[in-house]
Design a protein around this motif. Structure first.
Motif, short mmCIF file in Angstrom:
data_model
loop_
_atom_site.label_atom_id
_atom_site.label_comp_id
_atom_site.label_asym_id
_atom_site.label_seq_id
_atom_site.Cartn_x
_atom_site.Cartn_y
_atom_site.Cartn_z
N PRO A 237 0.81 -1.23 0.00
CA PRO A 237 0.00 0.00 0.00
C PRO A 237 0.84 1.27 0.00
O PRO A 237 0.45 2.28 -0.59
N ILE A 238 2.01 1.21 0.62
CA ILE A 238 2.92 2.37 0.64
C ILE A 238 3.44 2.64 -0.77
O ILE A 238 3.43 3.78 -1.25
N ILE A 239 3.86 1.57 -1.45
CA ILE A 239 4.37 1.70 -2.82
C ILE A 239 3.26 2.20 -3.74
O ILE A 239 3.49 3.09 -4.57
N PHE A 240 2.06 1.66 -3.58
CA PHE A 240 0.93 2.06 -4.42
C PHE A 240 0.59 3.54 -4.22
O PHE A 240 0.25 4.24 -5.18
N SER A 241 0.67 4.04 -2.98
CA SER A 241 0.35 5.44 -2.70
C SER A 241 1.33 6.40 -3.38
O SER A 241 0.99 7.53 -3.69
N PHE A 242 2.56 5.91 -3.66
CA PHE A 242 3.56 6.74 -4.34
C PHE A 242 3.44 6.63 -5.85
O PHE A 242 3.46 7.64 -6.55
N GLN A 243 3.34 5.41 -6.36
CA GLN A 243 3.52 5.20 -7.80
C GLN A 243 2.22 5.05 -8.58
O GLN A 243 2.20 5.35 -9.77
N LYS A 244 1.17 4.52 -7.96
CA LYS A 244 -0.12 4.33 -8.62
C LYS A 244 0.04 3.58 -9.95
O LYS A 244 -0.63 3.86 -10.93
N ASN A 245 0.95 2.59 -9.95
CA ASN A 245 1.24 1.90 -11.22
C ASN A 245 0.63 0.50 -11.27
O ASN A 245 1.14 -0.39 -11.93
N GLY A 246 -0.44 0.29 -10.58
CA GLY A 246 -1.11 -1.01 -10.66
C GLY A 246 -0.93 -1.84 -9.40
O GLY A 246 0.08 -1.74 -8.72
N PHE A 247 -1.94 -2.66 -9.11
CA PHE A 247 -1.92 -3.48 -7.90
C PHE A 247 -0.84 -4.55 -7.96
O PHE A 247 -0.10 -4.74 -6.99
N LEU A 248 -0.75 -5.24 -9.09
CA LEU A 248 0.21 -6.34 -9.21
C LEU A 248 1.65 -5.84 -9.15
O LEU A 248 2.52 -6.49 -8.55
N ASP A 249 1.92 -4.68 -9.76
CA ASP A 249 3.26 -4.09 -9.70
C ASP A 249 3.63 -3.71 -8.27
O ASP A 249 4.76 -3.89 -7.84
N SER A 250 2.66 -3.15 -7.54
CA SER A 250 2.90 -2.77 -6.14
C SER A 250 3.21 -3.99 -5.29
O SER A 250 4.11 -3.96 -4.45
#
Length: 247
Positions: free
Chosen positions: A161-174
């Motif tokens: 969730p931390i990575i997703f909040s920064f990059q917003k590049n997809g669930f699987l990538d996060s």
């Protein structure tokens, strides 16, 4: 840049002590949302009494209980279980989104308006909910196999969730990046996640055997405490990822 656990603990303590009022408010708010959702669930009291009066030592005792239920009782148990899972996911998503929004708002050098913060918070909730569903499902699969794989997956997925909040590049990538980074820095990530799991277990055990306090008050104290503990973990992991991006 070298990342050390002592530095992360120091930064986490500093942020938590500086914003303890906001974190406590968020924890209480999420707890009351959980209570409201629980009020609407309206479980079958017969099923709840069966579940509460049985002490499950292992999965076999739970399976034995389910096998002894009739079709209607199994349906009620399934319905209640689904509602409880959704309630837990909603509560976790609200807490996660609130704490991350708080950290991003405080960390932003530009002055962000309250309206923009509220908008970004609500806009991120659906995505966080989907991501939480995916990571929770994967972690629970690990726990179904054995306890160790479940704990390991919880550690490896903790940064998603931390990575997703920064990059917003997809669930699987996060999720993929979380596994890669967490495995590389497992000596820093694992102790914090393990301490959080142990603290949850200890707190639940102590309060569940504390008979002097009303059950509803115990539920309130337990949930607020759990939310605060999870907030501290999020702050720790968030700080780790910021330092990781700079290194």
């Amino acid at each position: 840049m070298l990342i050390t656990a002592s530095e992360l603990c120091r930064d986490t303590h500093y942020f938590f002590s500086k914003h303890i009022g906001s974190i406590l408010f968020i924890s209480i708010f999420v707890t009351f949302v959980s209570i409201l959702i629980n009020m609407f669930i309206k479980p079958n009291m017969h099923i709840i009494s069966i579940m509460e009066n049985n002490k499950f030592i292992d999965a076999n005792s739970l399976l034995e209980l389910i096998n002894n239920m009739n079709l209607e009782e199994k349906y009620e148990l399934l319905k209640y279980s689904i509602f409880k899972i959704v309630e837990l996911l909603i509560s976790k998503t609200l807490l996660l989104g609130s704490i991350i929004t708080l950290i991003l708002t405080v960390s932003d050098s530009k002055k962000v308006s309250i309206i923009y913060s509220i908008y970004s918070f609500f806009a991120s909730l659906p995505s966080f909910f989907i991501l939480n569903c995916m990571t929770t499902f994967l972690a629970q699969l690990g726990f179904i196999i054995l306890i160790i794989p479940g704990i390991l997956l919880t550690i490896l997925l903790s940064l998603s969730p931390i990575i997703f909040s920064f990059q917003k590049n997809g669930f699987l990538d996060s999720i993929r990046l979380s596994i890669q980074i967490s495995w590389k820095y497992i000596k820093i990530i694992a102790p914090s996640v393990l301490l959080w799991i142990f603290s949850k277990f200890t707190l639940t055990t102590i309060l569940s055997h504390f008979c002097l306090i009303n059950k509803n008050i115990t539920f309130l104290i337990l949930n607020i405490s759990m939310n605060i503990l999870f907030s501290i973990l999020i702050i720790y992991l968030f700080r780790f990822y910021i330092i990781f991006l700079r290194s």
